[in-house]
Write a protein that holds these residues in place. Structure first.
Motif, PDB file in Angstrom:
ATOM      1  N   MET A  61     -15.969   9.838  -8.816  1.00  0.00           N
ATOM      2  CA  MET A  61     -16.305   8.822  -9.794  1.00  0.00           C
ATOM      3  C   MET A  61     -15.339   7.651  -9.713  1.00  0.00           C
ATOM      4  SD  MET A  61     -18.949  10.063 -11.439  1.00  0.00           S
ATOM      5  CE  MET A  61     -19.024   9.306 -13.046  1.00  0.00           C
ATOM      6  N   VAL A  62     -14.051   7.939  -9.574  1.00  0.00           N
ATOM      7  CA  VAL A  62     -13.046   6.876  -9.491  1.00  0.00           C
ATOM      8  C   VAL A  62     -13.275   6.029  -8.246  1.00  0.00           C
ATOM      9  CG1 VAL A  62     -10.585   6.395  -9.226  1.00  0.00           C
ATOM     10  CG2 VAL A  62     -11.339   8.139 -10.837  1.00  0.00           C
ATOM     11  N   ILE A  63     -13.627   6.676  -7.132  1.00  0.00           N
ATOM     12  CA  ILE A  63     -13.808   5.961  -5.873  1.00  0.00           C
ATOM     13  C   ILE A  63     -15.094   5.140  -5.878  1.00  0.00           C
ATOM     14  CG2 ILE A  63     -14.248   6.280  -3.407  1.00  0.00           C
ATOM     15  CD1 ILE A  63     -12.379   8.675  -3.498  1.00  0.00           C
ATOM     16  N   MET A  64     -16.173   5.704  -6.377  1.00  0.00           N
ATOM     17  CA  MET A  64     -17.481   5.097  -6.209  1.00  0.00           C
ATOM     18  C   MET A  64     -17.921   4.187  -7.343  1.00  0.00           C
ATOM     19  SD  MET A  64     -18.261   6.028  -3.291  1.00  0.00           S
ATOM     20  CE  MET A  64     -17.884   7.258  -2.062  1.00  0.00           C
ATOM     21  N   MET A  65     -17.235   4.169  -8.472  1.00  0.00           N
ATOM     22  CA  MET A  65     -17.672   3.354  -9.604  1.00  0.00           C
ATOM     23  C   MET A  65     -16.638   2.304  -9.991  1.00  0.00           C
ATOM     24  SD  MET A  65     -19.442   6.330 -11.949  1.00  0.00           S
ATOM     25  CE  MET A  65     -19.935   5.148 -13.209  1.00  0.00           C
ATOM     26  N   THR A  66     -15.645   2.095  -9.147  1.00  0.00           N
ATOM     27  CA  THR A  66     -14.617   1.098  -9.409  1.00  0.00           C
ATOM     28  C   THR A  66     -14.433   0.230  -8.161  1.00  0.00           C
ATOM     29  OG1 THR A  66     -12.797   2.542  -8.693  1.00  0.00           O
ATOM     30  CG2 THR A  66     -13.457   2.680 -11.008  1.00  0.00           C
ATOM     31  N   SER A  67     -13.370  -0.545  -8.160  1.00  0.00           N
ATOM     32  CA  SER A  67     -13.071  -1.426  -7.024  1.00  0.00           C
ATOM     33  C   SER A  67     -12.393  -0.695  -5.877  1.00  0.00           C
ATOM     34  CB  SER A  67     -12.174  -2.575  -7.497  1.00  0.00           C
ATOM     35  OG  SER A  67     -10.976  -2.068  -8.073  1.00  0.00           O
ATOM     36  N   PHE A  68     -12.236   0.607  -5.963  1.00  0.00           N
ATOM     37  CA  PHE A  68     -11.476   1.379  -4.980  1.00  0.00           C
ATOM     38  C   PHE A  68     -12.056   1.237  -3.577  1.00  0.00           C
ATOM     39  CE2 PHE A  68     -10.108   5.071  -2.635  1.00  0.00           C
ATOM     40  CZ  PHE A  68      -8.815   5.305  -3.073  1.00  0.00           C
ATOM     41  N   THR A  69     -13.372   1.354  -3.449  1.00  0.00           N
ATOM     42  CA  THR A  69     -14.007   1.364  -2.125  1.00  0.00           C
ATOM     43  C   THR A  69     -13.724   0.085  -1.356  1.00  0.00           C
ATOM     44  OG1 THR A  69     -15.779   2.796  -2.953  1.00  0.00           O
ATOM     45  CG2 THR A  69     -16.200   1.587  -0.915  1.00  0.00           C
ATOM     46  N   ARG A  70     -13.923  -1.054  -1.992  1.00  0.00           N
ATOM     47  CA  ARG A  70     -13.719  -2.336  -1.309  1.00  0.00           C
ATOM     48  C   ARG A  70     -12.272  -2.490  -0.850  1.00  0.00           C
ATOM     49  NH1 ARG A  70     -15.251  -7.856  -4.382  1.00  0.00           N
ATOM     50  NH2 ARG A  70     -17.145  -6.596  -4.678  1.00  0.00           N
ATOM     51  N   ILE A  71     -11.342  -2.118  -1.710  1.00  0.00           N
ATOM     52  CA  ILE A  71      -9.930  -2.331  -1.394  1.00  0.00           C
ATOM     53  C   ILE A  71      -9.493  -1.457  -0.225  1.00  0.00           C
ATOM     54  CG2 ILE A  71      -7.581  -2.170  -2.306  1.00  0.00           C
ATOM     55  CD1 ILE A  71      -8.739  -2.731  -5.074  1.00  0.00           C
ATOM     56  N   ILE A  72      -9.836  -0.170  -0.250  1.00  0.00           N
ATOM     57  CA  ILE A  72      -9.368   0.736   0.795  1.00  0.00           C
ATOM     58  C   ILE A  72      -9.980   0.384   2.146  1.00  0.00           C
ATOM     59  CG2 ILE A  72     -11.146   2.478   0.397  1.00  0.00           C
ATOM     60  CD1 ILE A  72      -7.454   3.049   1.360  1.00  0.00           C
ATOM     61  N   VAL A  73     -11.233  -0.077   2.160  1.00  0.00           N
ATOM     62  CA  VAL A  73     -11.864  -0.454   3.427  1.00  0.00           C
ATOM     63  C   VAL A  73     -11.179  -1.686   4.010  1.00  0.00           C
ATOM     64  CG1 VAL A  73     -13.991  -1.310   4.491  1.00  0.00           C
ATOM     65  CG2 VAL A  73     -14.086   0.602   2.882  1.00  0.00           C
ATOM     66  N   VAL A  74     -10.892  -2.675   3.169  1.00  0.00           N
ATOM     67  CA  VAL A  74     -10.225  -3.890   3.649  1.00  0.00           C
ATOM     68  C   VAL A  74      -8.830  -3.566   4.180  1.00  0.00           C
ATOM     69  CG1 VAL A  74      -9.246  -6.105   2.932  1.00  0.00           C
ATOM     70  CG2 VAL A  74     -11.541  -5.446   2.184  1.00  0.00           C
ATOM     71  N   LEU A  75      -8.082  -2.737   3.476  1.00  0.00           N
ATOM     72  CA  LEU A  75      -6.733  -2.382   3.926  1.00  0.00           C
ATOM     73  C   LEU A  75      -6.783  -1.590   5.236  1.00  0.00           C
ATOM     74  CD1 LEU A  75      -4.915  -1.443   0.588  1.00  0.00           C
ATOM     75  CD2 LEU A  75      -4.866  -3.605   1.853  1.00  0.00           C
ATOM     76  N   ALA A  76      -7.779  -0.737   5.387  1.00  0.00           N
ATOM     77  CA  ALA A  76      -7.913   0.019   6.636  1.00  0.00           C
ATOM     78  C   ALA A  76      -8.245  -0.915   7.804  1.00  0.00           C
ATOM     79  CB  ALA A  76      -8.997   1.084   6.481  1.00  0.00           C
ATOM     80  N   ILE A  77      -9.115  -1.900   7.572  1.00  0.00           N
ATOM     81  CA  ILE A  77      -9.433  -2.873   8.621  1.00  0.00           C
ATOM     82  C   ILE A  77      -8.207  -3.707   8.959  1.00  0.00           C
ATOM     83  CG2 ILE A  77     -10.813  -4.919   9.153  1.00  0.00           C
ATOM     84  CD1 ILE A  77     -13.079  -3.713   7.530  1.00  0.00           C
ATOM     85  N   LEU A  78      -7.420  -4.061   7.940  1.00  0.00           N
ATOM     86  CA  LEU A  78      -6.203  -4.831   8.173  1.00  0.00           C
ATOM     87  C   LEU A  78      -5.232  -4.067   9.073  1.00  0.00           C
ATOM     88  CD1 LEU A  78      -4.199  -7.145   7.622  1.00  0.00           C
ATOM     89  CD2 LEU A  78      -3.575  -5.955   5.505  1.00  0.00           C
ATOM     90  N   ARG A  79      -5.051  -2.789   8.788  1.00  0.00           N
ATOM     91  CA  ARG A  79      -4.159  -1.987   9.631  1.00  0.00           C
ATOM     92  C   ARG A  79      -4.669  -1.912  11.064  1.00  0.00           C
ATOM     93  NH1 ARG A  79      -2.925   4.191   7.982  1.00  0.00           N
ATOM     94  NH2 ARG A  79      -5.128   4.360   8.509  1.00  0.00           N
ATOM     95  N   GLN A  80      -5.968  -1.798  11.225  1.00  0.00           N
ATOM     96  CA  GLN A  80      -6.543  -1.754  12.573  1.00  0.00           C
ATOM     97  C   GLN A  80      -6.374  -3.092  13.281  1.00  0.00           C
ATOM     98  OE1 GLN A  80      -7.773   0.988  13.911  1.00  0.00           O
ATOM     99  NE2 GLN A  80      -8.304   0.035  15.872  1.00  0.00           N
ATOM    100  N   ALA A  81      -6.537  -4.192  12.538  1.00  0.00           N
ATOM    101  CA  ALA A  81      -6.400  -5.514  13.140  1.00  0.00           C
ATOM    102  C   ALA A  81      -4.973  -5.772  13.595  1.00  0.00           C
ATOM    103  CB  ALA A  81      -6.837  -6.585  12.144  1.00  0.00           C
ATOM    104  N   LEU A  82      -4.010  -5.265  12.848  1.00  0.00           N
ATOM    105  CA  LEU A  82      -2.611  -5.425  13.241  1.00  0.00           C
ATOM    106  C   LEU A  82      -2.251  -4.596  14.459  1.00  0.00           C
ATOM    107  CD1 LEU A  82      -0.856  -5.430   9.739  1.00  0.00           C
ATOM    108  CD2 LEU A  82      -0.929  -7.335  11.367  1.00  0.00           C
TER     109      LEU A  82
END
Length: 249
Positions: A61-82
């Protein structure tokens, strides 16, 4: 710690059946039955089993009904880009995402506390009304972040021909539409973040090829330049501001 308590309470309220909440104001943990011979038997009621089952859904519920999903995906892409495979570690990224989620969702949690939690604690409203009041801010937040096209897609899949108002969309349709929209938005932000680092990789690879250094990994050479660029432009601050701004903060 208050936002954490709000999330846990709201998740439990969403999971528990409305009928059960409407029928009972309190839950009996253990039932004591006296036998004819005077002995007693103890049994845990089904309500407690339902509550424990509901608690197991809190992470989802915390992951799927809040801003959690967008943030973690962006941070994961950032780490991959670096070009960093394990730094920052997944635990650090998840922790940062969790606290950013609490920061972004604070207005929603405060509204739930003022409109539903405190009146229910003060016995001013019934449990069912508290559930409806707590659901409204979360639903409004998800509707504001969900694309109309995604919402229409899941309405068609679910067989809803016509919806009078957007607020009438059921949670069973809104939640998957919200998650789909969050993934799309996260990929769009991640694409914009990835481009500068990709350009650095291409430049470094072209220089190495022109120098005949074919055996040297371009990723290894470009890593210091990408880290230097990220630090000089205050990368973490820009990423956090972008994420917060994408939610209208």
């Amino acid at each position: 710690m208050k936002p954490i308590l709000y999330v846990l309470l709201v998740c439990c309220l969403f999971i528990l059946p409305d009928v059960a909440v409407a029928q009972q104001d309190s839950v009996t943990a253990v039932t004591v039955t006296t036998n004819e011979d005077g002995s007693q038997e103890y049994s845990v009621t089904l309500q407690i089993l339902a509550i424990m089952t509901a608690l197991s859904f809190i992470p989802a519920m915390v992951i799927m009904m809040t801003s959690f999903t967008r943030i973690i995906v962006v941070l994961a892409i950032l780490r991959q880009a670096l070009g960093l495979q394990s730094q920052p570690s997944s635990q650090i990224l998840i922790g940062l995402t969790l606290f950013l989620t609490f920061f972004i969702m604070t207005p929603v949690f405060n509204q739930i506390n003022d409109d539903a939690l405190q009146p229910y604690i003060n016995e001013e409203i019934a449990p069912l009304e508290a559930v409806e009041r707590a659901r409204a801010p979360i639903k409004a937040f998800m509707l504001a972040q969900t694309r109309v096209s995604d919402l229409e897609t899941f309405l068609d899949i679910a067989g809803y021909i016509e919806i009078d108002q957007v607020e009438d969309v059921p949670m069973s349709v809104l939640i998957p539409a919200f998650i789909t929209s969050e993934l799309k938005t996260a990929f769009q932000i991640g694409f914009m973040i990835f481009i500068p680092f990709l350009i650095i990789d291409l430049v470094v690879a072209s220089v190495l090829m022109a120098m005949g250094m074919m055996m040297l990994s371009p990723m290894l050479v470009s890593l210091p330049f990408k880290l230097m660029l990220f630090v000089l432009v205050d990368g973490w601050g820009l990423v956090v501001r972008t994420l917060a701004g994408s939610f209208g903060i």
